[in-house]
Design an enzyme around this catalytic site. Sequence first.
Site, PDB file in Angstrom:
ATOM      1  N   THR A  42       0.593  -1.165  -0.087  1.00 20.39           N
ATOM      2  CA  THR A  42      -0.047  -0.121  -0.060  1.00 20.39           C
ATOM      3  C   THR A  42       0.951   1.330   0.083  1.00 20.39           C
ATOM      4  O   THR A  42       0.350   2.380  -0.376  1.00 20.39           O
ATOM      5  CB  THR A  42      -1.093   0.033   1.103  1.00 20.39           C
ATOM      6  OG1 THR A  42      -1.552  -1.422   1.127  1.00 20.39           O
ATOM      7  CG2 THR A  42      -1.831   1.244   1.250  1.00 20.39           C
ATOM      8  N   TYR A 130       3.821 -12.145   5.744  1.00 19.08           N
ATOM      9  CA  TYR A 130       2.821 -11.614   4.974  1.00 19.08           C
ATOM     10  C   TYR A 130       2.355 -12.668   4.000  1.00 19.08           C
ATOM     11  O   TYR A 130       3.174 -12.786   3.328  1.00 19.08           O
ATOM     12  CB  TYR A 130       3.159 -10.313   4.456  1.00 19.08           C
ATOM     13  CG  TYR A 130       1.849  -9.769   3.793  1.00 19.08           C
ATOM     14  CD1 TYR A 130       0.517 -10.124   3.864  1.00 19.08           C
ATOM     15  CD2 TYR A 130       2.055  -8.403   2.655  1.00 19.08           C
ATOM     16  CE1 TYR A 130      -0.467  -9.179   3.158  1.00 19.08           C
ATOM     17  CE2 TYR A 130       1.018  -7.737   2.138  1.00 19.08           C
ATOM     18  CZ  TYR A 130      -0.217  -8.289   2.458  1.00 19.08           C
ATOM     19  OH  TYR A 130      -1.444  -7.545   1.938  1.00 19.08           O
ATOM     20  N   LYS A 158       0.648 -11.902   8.929  1.00 21.05           N
ATOM     21  CA  LYS A 158      -0.480 -10.834   8.492  1.00 21.05           C
ATOM     22  C   LYS A 158      -1.289 -11.816   7.294  1.00 21.05           C
ATOM     23  O   LYS A 158      -0.678 -12.023   6.292  1.00 21.05           O
ATOM     24  CB  LYS A 158       0.101  -9.595   7.916  1.00 21.05           C
ATOM     25  CG  LYS A 158      -1.108  -8.888   7.032  1.00 21.05           C
ATOM     26  CD  LYS A 158      -0.304  -7.562   6.387  1.00 21.05           C
ATOM     27  CE  LYS A 158      -1.425  -7.006   5.466  1.00 21.05           C
ATOM     28  NZ  LYS A 158      -0.888  -5.739   4.851  1.00 21.05           N
ATOM     29  N   VAL A 198      -4.110  -5.333  10.325  1.00 24.83           N
ATOM     30  CA  VAL A 198      -3.193  -4.437   9.468  1.00 24.83           C
ATOM     31  C   VAL A 198      -4.218  -3.961   8.225  1.00 24.83           C
ATOM     32  O   VAL A 198      -4.285  -4.744   7.457  1.00 24.83           O
ATOM     33  CB  VAL A 198      -1.951  -5.185   8.890  1.00 24.83           C
ATOM     34  CG1 VAL A 198      -1.030  -4.101   8.199  1.00 24.83           C
ATOM     35  CG2 VAL A 198      -1.050  -5.733   9.999  1.00 24.83           C
TER      36      VAL A 198
END
Length: 294
Positions: A42, A130, A158, A198
Amino acid sequence: MLTAMVTPFTDDGAVDYEGAQRLATYLVDEQRNDGLVVSGTTGESPTTSDDEKERLLRAVVEAVGDRAAVVAGAGSNDTHHSVGLARGAERAGAHGLLLVTPYYSKPPQEGLYRHFTAVADATGLPVMLYDIPSRSGVPIQTATLVRLARHERIVAVKDAKADLFAGSQIMAATDLAFYSGDDTLNLPWLSVGAAGCVSVVGHVVGAEIAAMIGLYRSGDVSGALAVHRRLLPVISGIMTQAGGAIMAKAALTLVGRSAGPARLPLVEATEEQVARLREDLIAGGVKLSDGVVS
């Protein structure tokens, strides 16, 4: 409650380090974030240089590092490069690392294990893995996560593969802390034992998500569900139209916190997308910069 922070750019495409400090301060002090992820996807990390990443991290740590955890994105599909990014993040004062599954290459599970352990061995920082197979092309399988959990610095995941059953199995078998990596599933993840989330929508409703987490933890499940339902249009507006970075920046502009343009290959939201986003934010009770609120 952590937000995967966008990277502010100036109109000419340079990283806006002062803007990043202002945004980080807003996210921590007004949106109640316990931590921030800097230079995640992001944050448009594929388009920022290693020097920009380190300088950006230093700026955010300087702004909020005394009152929030600053987690540095250090993942890539090149283990040697990820090790370098991790060491740079440690030098810059990061409190932890976020390591995405190596993308495009589709390594076997043994390759994932060796990649993650090599980066975890390179610094003294705690690591959050992640797991996002929709973008990386390969999931971290349950057996691999259980194996990785034995590493003293691999402490969290995550999750963005939406497998709550597999996550439940891993949490039952290990001490890994799970974080929702999909805003559509923040409350469901809490219900099976996740530590938090998150978020991307946390750019504009972080305080509400923090409140939802608090309500759930205190046993007020109906109160948490009410917040979850109230935020549905916000999540839809930001997460279902275009990439999270694009729409998060559009949302920030609507609330008077512009983070500048995106870097190619990302582009700005269209007029139609912004118009729908405006409606969705209002429906979710977000106060816009022109004072409009539901």
